[in-house]
Design a protein around this motif. Structure first.
Motif, PDB file in Angstrom:
ATOM      1  N   SER A   1     -14.227 -10.084   5.000  1.00 51.53           N
ATOM      2  CA  SER A   1     -13.299  -9.472   4.402  1.00 51.53           C
ATOM      3  C   SER A   1     -12.442  -8.162   5.042  1.00 51.53           C
ATOM      4  CB  SER A   1     -14.108  -8.776   3.153  1.00 51.53           C
ATOM      5  OG  SER A   1     -13.234  -7.638   2.438  1.00 51.53           O
ATOM      6  N   SER A   2     -13.074  -7.743   6.179  1.00 47.18           N
ATOM      7  CA  SER A   2     -12.479  -6.657   7.059  1.00 47.18           C
ATOM      8  C   SER A   2     -11.427  -7.444   7.852  1.00 47.18           C
ATOM      9  CB  SER A   2     -13.385  -6.300   7.887  1.00 47.18           C
ATOM     10  OG  SER A   2     -14.418  -5.548   7.271  1.00 47.18           O
ATOM     11  N   MET A   3     -11.515  -8.865   7.956  1.00 49.25           N
ATOM     12  CA  MET A   3     -10.466  -9.587   8.821  1.00 49.25           C
ATOM     13  C   MET A   3      -9.253  -9.633   7.822  1.00 49.25           C
ATOM     14  SD  MET A   3     -12.692 -12.393  11.010  1.00 49.25           S
ATOM     15  CE  MET A   3     -10.811 -13.211  11.385  1.00 49.25           C
ATOM     16  N   GLU A   4      -9.722  -9.858   6.587  1.00 56.60           N
ATOM     17  CA  GLU A   4      -8.426 -10.071   5.576  1.00 56.60           C
ATOM     18  C   GLU A   4      -7.633  -8.811   5.578  1.00 56.60           C
ATOM     19  OE1 GLU A   4      -7.873  -9.467   0.932  1.00 56.60           O
ATOM     20  OE2 GLU A   4      -9.825  -9.350   1.998  1.00 56.60           O
ATOM     21  N   ASN A   5      -8.319  -7.773   5.605  1.00 53.94           N
ATOM     22  CA  ASN A   5      -7.775  -6.208   5.471  1.00 53.94           C
ATOM     23  C   ASN A   5      -6.916  -5.984   6.411  1.00 53.94           C
ATOM     24  OD1 ASN A   5      -8.276  -4.942   2.346  1.00 53.94           O
ATOM     25  ND2 ASN A   5     -10.071  -5.933   3.221  1.00 53.94           N
ATOM     26  N   ILE A   6      -7.633  -6.116   7.670  1.00 54.54           N
ATOM     27  CA  ILE A   6      -6.791  -6.171   9.149  1.00 54.54           C
ATOM     28  C   ILE A   6      -5.712  -6.753   9.014  1.00 54.54           C
ATOM     29  CG2 ILE A   6      -6.831  -6.675  11.566  1.00 54.54           C
ATOM     30  CD1 ILE A   6     -10.248  -5.977  11.048  1.00 54.54           C
ATOM     31  N   GLY A   7      -5.672  -8.194   8.920  1.00 57.29           N
ATOM     32  CA  GLY A   7      -4.394  -8.940   8.609  1.00 57.29           C
ATOM     33  C   GLY A   7      -3.207  -8.381   7.771  1.00 57.29           C
ATOM     34  N   ILE A   8      -3.655  -7.865   6.593  1.00 60.80           N
ATOM     35  CA  ILE A   8      -2.773  -7.209   5.566  1.00 60.80           C
ATOM     36  C   ILE A   8      -2.142  -5.884   6.460  1.00 60.80           C
ATOM     37  CG2 ILE A   8      -2.624  -5.938   3.403  1.00 60.80           C
ATOM     38  CD1 ILE A   8      -4.711  -7.665   2.367  1.00 60.80           C
ATOM     39  N   MET A   9      -2.894  -5.267   7.050  1.00 61.57           N
ATOM     40  CA  MET A   9      -2.352  -3.962   7.610  1.00 61.57           C
ATOM     41  C   MET A   9      -1.488  -4.344   8.777  1.00 61.57           C
ATOM     42  SD  MET A   9      -5.375  -1.004   7.787  1.00 61.57           S
ATOM     43  CE  MET A   9      -6.727  -2.066   8.144  1.00 61.57           C
ATOM     44  N   VAL A  10      -1.683  -5.284   9.528  1.00 58.94           N
ATOM     45  CA  VAL A  10      -0.843  -5.818  10.669  1.00 58.94           C
ATOM     46  C   VAL A  10       0.427  -6.381  10.025  1.00 58.94           C
ATOM     47  CG1 VAL A  10      -0.511  -7.572  12.361  1.00 58.94           C
ATOM     48  CG2 VAL A  10      -2.794  -6.438  12.359  1.00 58.94           C
ATOM     49  N   ALA A  11       0.292  -7.083   8.875  1.00 60.96           N
ATOM     50  CA  ALA A  11       1.430  -7.786   8.277  1.00 60.96           C
ATOM     51  C   ALA A  11       2.339  -6.651   7.763  1.00 60.96           C
ATOM     52  CB  ALA A  11       1.018  -8.392   7.080  1.00 60.96           C
ATOM     53  N   GLY A  12       1.861  -5.353   7.231  1.00 57.62           N
ATOM     54  CA  GLY A  12       2.680  -4.241   6.893  1.00 57.62           C
ATOM     55  C   GLY A  12       3.299  -3.594   8.088  1.00 57.62           C
ATOM     56  N   ILE A  13       2.425  -3.696   9.103  1.00 58.88           N
ATOM     57  CA  ILE A  13       3.226  -3.048  10.389  1.00 58.88           C
ATOM     58  C   ILE A  13       4.388  -3.967  10.898  1.00 58.88           C
ATOM     59  CG2 ILE A  13       2.967  -2.336  12.684  1.00 58.88           C
ATOM     60  CD1 ILE A  13      -0.117  -1.751  12.036  1.00 58.88           C
ATOM     61  N   GLY A  14       4.094  -5.179  10.614  1.00 58.48           N
ATOM     62  CA  GLY A  14       5.129  -6.181  11.096  1.00 58.48           C
ATOM     63  C   GLY A  14       6.553  -6.107  10.391  1.00 58.48           C
ATOM     64  N   VAL A  15       6.404  -5.880   9.222  1.00 61.89           N
ATOM     65  CA  VAL A  15       7.520  -5.499   8.442  1.00 61.89           C
ATOM     66  C   VAL A  15       8.458  -4.401   8.819  1.00 61.89           C
ATOM     67  CG1 VAL A  15       8.730  -5.114   5.938  1.00 61.89           C
ATOM     68  CG2 VAL A  15       6.522  -6.647   6.492  1.00 61.89           C
ATOM     69  N   PHE A  16       7.578  -3.377   9.335  1.00 65.25           N
ATOM     70  CA  PHE A  16       8.354  -2.068   9.881  1.00 65.25           C
ATOM     71  C   PHE A  16       9.364  -1.703   9.237  1.00 65.25           C
ATOM     72  CE2 PHE A  16       9.275   0.339  13.491  1.00 65.25           C
ATOM     73  CZ  PHE A  16       7.959   0.591  14.174  1.00 65.25           C
ATOM     74  N   SER A  17       9.242  -1.271   7.785  1.00 58.84           N
ATOM     75  CA  SER A  17       9.939  -0.600   6.951  1.00 58.84           C
ATOM     76  C   SER A  17       9.279   0.633   6.673  1.00 58.84           C
ATOM     77  CB  SER A  17      10.533  -1.351   5.803  1.00 58.84           C
ATOM     78  OG  SER A  17       9.362  -1.478   4.976  1.00 58.84           O
ATOM     79  N   ALA A  18       9.983   1.622   6.271  1.00 59.93           N
ATOM     80  CA  ALA A  18       9.395   2.862   5.767  1.00 59.93           C
ATOM     81  C   ALA A  18       8.396   2.595   4.597  1.00 59.93           C
ATOM     82  CB  ALA A  18      10.453   4.042   5.300  1.00 59.93           C
ATOM     83  N   PHE A  19       8.704   1.796   3.615  1.00 60.68           N
ATOM     84  CA  PHE A  19       7.923   1.412   2.406  1.00 60.68           C
ATOM     85  C   PHE A  19       6.479   0.735   2.985  1.00 60.68           C
ATOM     86  CE2 PHE A  19       7.112  -1.277  -1.205  1.00 60.68           C
ATOM     87  CZ  PHE A  19       6.623  -0.312  -2.078  1.00 60.68           C
ATOM     88  N   SER A  20       6.919  -0.131   3.909  1.00 59.18           N
ATOM     89  CA  SER A  20       5.433  -0.905   4.377  1.00 59.18           C
ATOM     90  C   SER A  20       4.651   0.100   5.258  1.00 59.18           C
ATOM     91  CB  SER A  20       5.846  -1.912   5.151  1.00 59.18           C
ATOM     92  OG  SER A  20       6.484  -1.787   6.149  1.00 59.18           O
ATOM     93  N   LEU A  21       5.078   0.866   6.215  1.00 57.39           N
ATOM     94  CA  LEU A  21       4.404   1.758   6.945  1.00 57.39           C
ATOM     95  C   LEU A  21       3.510   2.687   6.176  1.00 57.39           C
ATOM     96  CD1 LEU A  21       6.930   2.016   9.943  1.00 57.39           C
ATOM     97  CD2 LEU A  21       5.038   0.703   9.832  1.00 57.39           C
ATOM     98  N   LYS A  22       4.293   3.280   5.070  1.00 58.37           N
ATOM     99  CA  LYS A  22       3.453   4.106   4.152  1.00 58.37           C
ATOM    100  C   LYS A  22       2.254   3.525   3.381  1.00 58.37           C
ATOM    101  CE  LYS A  22       4.535   7.947   1.115  1.00 58.37           C
ATOM    102  NZ  LYS A  22       5.572   8.688   0.455  1.00 58.37           N
ATOM    103  N   ALA A  23       2.633   2.288   2.923  1.00 62.06           N
ATOM    104  CA  ALA A  23       1.586   1.435   2.432  1.00 62.06           C
ATOM    105  C   ALA A  23       0.341   1.224   3.478  1.00 62.06           C
ATOM    106  CB  ALA A  23       2.026  -0.050   2.122  1.00 62.06           C
ATOM    107  N   VAL A  24       0.715   0.834   4.663  1.00 62.72           N
ATOM    108  CA  VAL A  24      -0.319   0.584   5.639  1.00 62.72           C
ATOM    109  C   VAL A  24      -1.001   1.914   5.836  1.00 62.72           C
ATOM    110  CG1 VAL A  24      -0.734   0.320   8.256  1.00 62.72           C
ATOM    111  CG2 VAL A  24       0.881  -1.049   7.142  1.00 62.72           C
ATOM    112  N   MET A  25      -0.461   3.074   5.891  1.00 66.24           N
ATOM    113  CA  MET A  25      -1.364   4.332   6.071  1.00 66.24           C
ATOM    114  C   MET A  25      -2.292   4.526   4.764  1.00 66.24           C
ATOM    115  SD  MET A  25      -0.407   5.705   8.802  1.00 66.24           S
ATOM    116  CE  MET A  25      -0.455   4.441   9.332  1.00 66.24           C
TER     117      MET A  25
END
Length: 491
Positions: free
Chosen positions: A310-334
């Protein structure tokens, strides 16, 4: 601010030395552990109160801005939770026969945990990318001793795998850092070598070919430390075999540190490596990480290993949010980083309690928790709802924001694949989790082992995820801090 930093960096190693050398009894050791963490927590609170997110603190060695202040708050919260729940957990482990020679074992555990948190604070405070790499390697060495703490065959095997795989990843990160240093020498000379501030100011002057090569090595290297596929193979074994408090810190705190270091490097590499290359690479690794986790979640039998995947799943989601690299996605990653850390600590602690209560890690042998151990069952259910991203838990909001950002920015393929894969994770965790909660008990548990302190700490962590995830925009200081962190990452 410097006074707070020095206190933050002096108290944990001092506590570690006293725990190992002073020969205190168990009761004094427990309170020494708690009071040290509490003092550090007060120090961080005062630091945050006096800190202006728009004005970073800089001196010759340390640097604090909104980005690392946010991660410091995450690490400190888990540090406090781990110390205040340690007494009950270690007492139960001793009662179950897992720990022997209690004073030596307890002193050694407290010393290692204090040093582990200390090395993570160093990672977050230094402003030099080379020193940051050294501190990340130090976290590997200390956490390896915590993973092997029980000295069982399985724990030693997991530790060996952890050291081998993470060392390869850290070496790749070192190679990427050296390539970045060569790019700095070529474009800027040897002044202020690997200073993050200096490189940030002159990032556009670096050689694009060099920064693209550095990006490849750094993403794979620090991604290994976070648990990103394909260098994830250490993670399930390490999380499963470590003491549950350590597993919670590895998943919540160390993962956040690795993501932080990755972000610090991406800020430097982005202007010349290009957003297109970075985005494609990160989205590929994100989808791969979640895809690998899904089948193991579905077929899993070990209660701690399912949390590892499950941690791997959430790591993947955070990396995806960084990959989008918009202000909206980066705030969501935080936000996701915070909520994941809190919820995963709760789940690993409860998983350890379940193992103590039922004397097995096999989920197929655990049934009827709602009736037999209602307190444990309540937190297990709340933790499952939280990690699956169901409302009102904090991960619901951050997952929703990241997925919305994927489609908003045109990443339809990655977004669609992630939705399908997340559905698989949800089915797997709900299937196993509900079987444990319901049905008729097939073995007599020891009874509810959670103490009043445990219940209070775990409840606060879960409540914080709801408050931060749903109400961050209504908390001016927090919203300002997150906005400034996004500006630092995205320019």
């Amino acid at each position: 601010m410097l006074t707070y930093i020095l206190i933050l960096l002096c108290l944990p190693p001092l506590c570690a030395v006293l725990a190992l050398a002073a020969g205190f009894g168990n009761n004094i050791l427990h309170w020494l552990h708690r009071l040290t963490a509490t003092a550090v927590g007060v120090c961080v609170a005062l630091m945050a109160k006096s800190f202006n997110p728009a004005v970073p603190y800089v001196d010759d060695y340390f640097y604090i801005d909104a980005l690392n202040m946010w991660v410091i708050i995450i690490i400190t919260t888990l540090y406090l939770a781990a110390t205040w729940t340690a007494r009950n957990y270690l007492t139960r482990e001793e009662r179950c026969g897992v720990l022997k020679g209690e004073q030596l074992q307890t002193g050694r555990y407290f010393a290692l945990m204090q040093l582990f948190c200390w090395t993570m604070f160093i990672v977050l405070l230094v402003k030099n990318l080379g020193l940051m790499w050294v501190a990340i390697e130090a976290t590997t060495l200390i956490s390896a001793l915590l993973i092997s703490f029980k000295f069982t065959r399985a724990a030693l095997e997991a530790t060996w795998k952890y050291i081998m795989v993470c060392t390869v990843g850290i070496c790749l990160a070192l190679l990427g850092t050296l390539v970045l240093y060569y790019a700095q020498l070529d474009a800027l000379g040897g002044e202020k070598a690997l200073s993050w501030l200096y490189l940030h100011e002159h990032a556009n002057s670096l050689n694009p070919a060099m920064t693209k090569l550095a990006l490849l090595f750094i993403v794979i290297g620090y991604g290994t430390k976070a648990g990103m596929a394909p260098m994830h193979t250490w993670l399930p074994d390490a999380y499963a075999e470590a003491p549950s408090l350590t597993s919670g810190m590895l998943s919540g705190a160390l993962c956040s540190c690795a993501i932080y270091v990755l972000l610090r490097n991406l800020v430097i590499l982005l202007p010349t490596a290009g957003a297109a290359m970075m985005s494609s690479m990160l989205l590929f690794f994100a989808v791969l990480t979640v895809a690998i986790a899904v089948p193991f979640v579905v077929v899993q039998r070990d209660v701690k290993r399912i949390l590892a995947y499950s941690s791997m799943e959430n790591i993947g989601i955070m990396v995806a949010g960084i990959g989008v690299f918009s202000a909206f996605s980066l705030k969501a990653v935080m936000l996701h980083m915070y909520s994941h850390a809190m919820i995963k600590f709760v789940l690993f602690y409860i998983a350890g309690t379940i193992i103590q209560e039922y004397q097995t890690r096999n989920m197929m042998r655990i049934h009827g928790m709602i009736k037999d151990v209602p307190h444990t069952a309540t937190f297990w259910l709340l933790g499952m709802l939280g990690i699956l991203g169901l409302p009102p838990m904090g991960l619901f909001f951050s997952k929703f924001y990241i997925m919305a950002a994927l489609f908003r920015e045109g990443h339809w393929v990655a977004g669609s694949l992630l939705i399908i894969l997340l559905a698989g994770v949800l089915i797997g965790i709900l299937y196993h989790g509900m079987r444990m909660l319901c049905d008729k008990s097939k073995r007599q548990p020891l009874g509810d082992l959670l103490g009043a302190t445990d219940v209070a700490v775990l409840a606060v962590l879960l409540l914080l995820t709801c408050v931060v995830g749903a109400g961050f925009e209504n908390i001016p200081w927090l919203n300002n801090l997150l906005n400034q962190a996004v500006r630092i990452i995205g320019g």
